[in-house]
Design a protein around this motif. Structure first.
Motif, PDB file in Angstrom:
ATOM      1  N   GLU A  78       6.979  -3.677   0.775  1.00 27.67           N
ATOM      2  CA  GLU A  78       5.657  -3.093   0.570  1.00 27.67           C
ATOM      3  C   GLU A  78       4.831  -3.347   1.826  1.00 27.67           C
ATOM      4  OE1 GLU A  78       4.656  -1.200  -1.842  1.00 27.67           O
ATOM      5  OE2 GLU A  78       6.457  -1.439  -3.085  1.00 27.67           O
ATOM      6  N   GLY A  82       1.811  -1.185   2.564  1.00 23.88           N
ATOM      7  CA  GLY A  82       0.629  -0.331   2.549  1.00 23.88           C
ATOM      8  C   GLY A  82      -0.565  -0.931   3.252  1.00 23.88           C
ATOM      9  N   ALA A 118      -0.274   5.427   0.526  1.00 23.49           N
ATOM     10  CA  ALA A 118       0.010   5.189  -0.889  1.00 23.49           C
ATOM     11  C   ALA A 118       0.363   6.470  -1.624  1.00 23.49           C
ATOM     12  CB  ALA A 118      -1.187   4.519  -1.555  1.00 23.49           C
ATOM     13  N   ARG A 147       9.479   5.129  -1.182  1.00 24.63           N
ATOM     14  CA  ARG A 147       8.494   4.777  -2.203  1.00 24.63           C
ATOM     15  C   ARG A 147       8.745   5.548  -3.487  1.00 24.63           C
ATOM     16  NH1 ARG A 147       3.747   5.572  -1.899  1.00 24.63           N
ATOM     17  NH2 ARG A 147       2.953   3.512  -2.475  1.00 24.63           N
ATOM     18  N   SER A 151      -4.521   3.362   4.468  1.00 25.05           N
ATOM     19  CA  SER A 151      -3.629   2.860   3.422  1.00 25.05           C
ATOM     20  C   SER A 151      -3.579   3.791   2.214  1.00 25.05           C
ATOM     21  CB  SER A 151      -4.053   1.455   2.996  1.00 25.05           C
ATOM     22  OG  SER A 151      -5.406   1.454   2.555  1.00 25.05           O
ATOM     23  N   GLU A 152      -4.677   4.490   1.903  1.00 22.70           N
ATOM     24  CA  GLU A 152      -4.682   5.397   0.756  1.00 22.70           C
ATOM     25  C   GLU A 152      -3.757   6.587   0.995  1.00 22.70           C
ATOM     26  OE1 GLU A 152      -8.651   6.514  -0.210  1.00 22.70           O
ATOM     27  OE2 GLU A 152      -9.269   4.477  -0.774  1.00 22.70           O
TER      28      GLU A 152
END
Length: 264
Positions: free
Chosen positions: A167, A169, A179, A141, A175-176
């Protein structure tokens, strides 16, 4: 009634994990899943010679990784006692040399087995029968030296296969947290590589091996001052679909997030 008693299954009921554990036990009487009896060493070697050691991705660009890996900043004792699961990552990228070290320490080839009975070279993690059923993918990423996207790690050549944009996520429960991670290692299993020899118990060995691999990666990351957190919270079918796995013969079994240390 004790509060825990409310969650106990009634006699005759079975949870999936109970059925699996029972069916994957080694006994003296259980027939082999694929053979009339446990295969001989020669039969196992013949099967191993017919199976890929790792997925080739021959049509993909290859990126050689450095063998001269950066030295650990702390010793093993400190890496072990200082290990913690990151709840966030600091700003910045992860360097390609650090990624190379994590991957090689996790599942890289360490020495030849040319004089042994079995055809696979030794790797950094133990594997039931030296069958090595796992594949490692890197979701870069924010890794310096790599274009953002998905890569496959070839342990024998110590190189990456560039697989393109990726991608995922939304496939993770947290997911945060994903990220905020510059690098994500996805561990998949090609189950037949283990199950052809060990039958149902081979599935146990696959999961145990994934734990060895990710712990190796965690310690290597810790030695380089990186934060990491093993992750099992993902939506299996969605992640497998993105990676092109059928979810049965090959599936993601574990993940690891990597990044600079931040406030915990």
């Amino acid at each position: 009634m004790h509060p825990v008693d409310a969650f106990l299954l009634e006699e005759g009921e079975e949870a999936v994990w109970e059925s699996f554990h029972e069916n994957s036990k080694t006994t003296r009487a259980t027939p082999h899943l694929y053979f009339d009896r446990h295969p001989s060493d020669s039969a196992v070697v013949a099967m191993m010679n017919g199976l890929r050691e790792t997925k080739p991705y021959r049509d993909r660009p290859r990126i050689a990784l450095p063998y001269d890996l950066p030295a650990s900043e702390v010793g093993l004792d400190e890496a072990l006692t200082g290990r913690e699961s990151a709840r966030g990552f600091g700003p910045g990228t992860v360097g390609l040399p650090d990624v190379a070290k994590v991957l090689r320490c996790a599942y890289g080839v360490t020495r030849s087995n040319a004089d042994g009975r079995y055809p696979r070279p030794f790797r950094a993690a133990p594997s039931g029968g030296a069958l090595y059923p796992l594949e490692l993918y890197l979701w870069a990423r924010d890794v310096s030296g790599l274009v953002r996207g998905l890569y496959h790690y070839d342990p024998a050549a110590h190189e990456l296969h560039e697989l393109g944009a990726f991608e995922a996520g939304d496939c993770f429960v947290q997911s945060e947290l994903v990220a905020s991670a510059p690098a994500v290692v996805l561990v998949s299993a090609v189950f037949y590589r283990s199950a052809f020899k060990y039958g149902e118990r081979g599935y146990r060995f696959v999961l145990i091996e994934a734990g060895h691999v990710v712990q190796n990666a965690v310690l290597a990351a810790s030695g380089r001052g990186l934060a990491s957190v093993p992750v099992g919270g993902y939506f299996d079918r969605e992640l497998d679909d993105l990676l092109g796995f059928d979810g049965l013969h090959e599936s993601v079994v574990y993940c690891l997030l990597l990044g600079p240390r931040g406030p915990q």
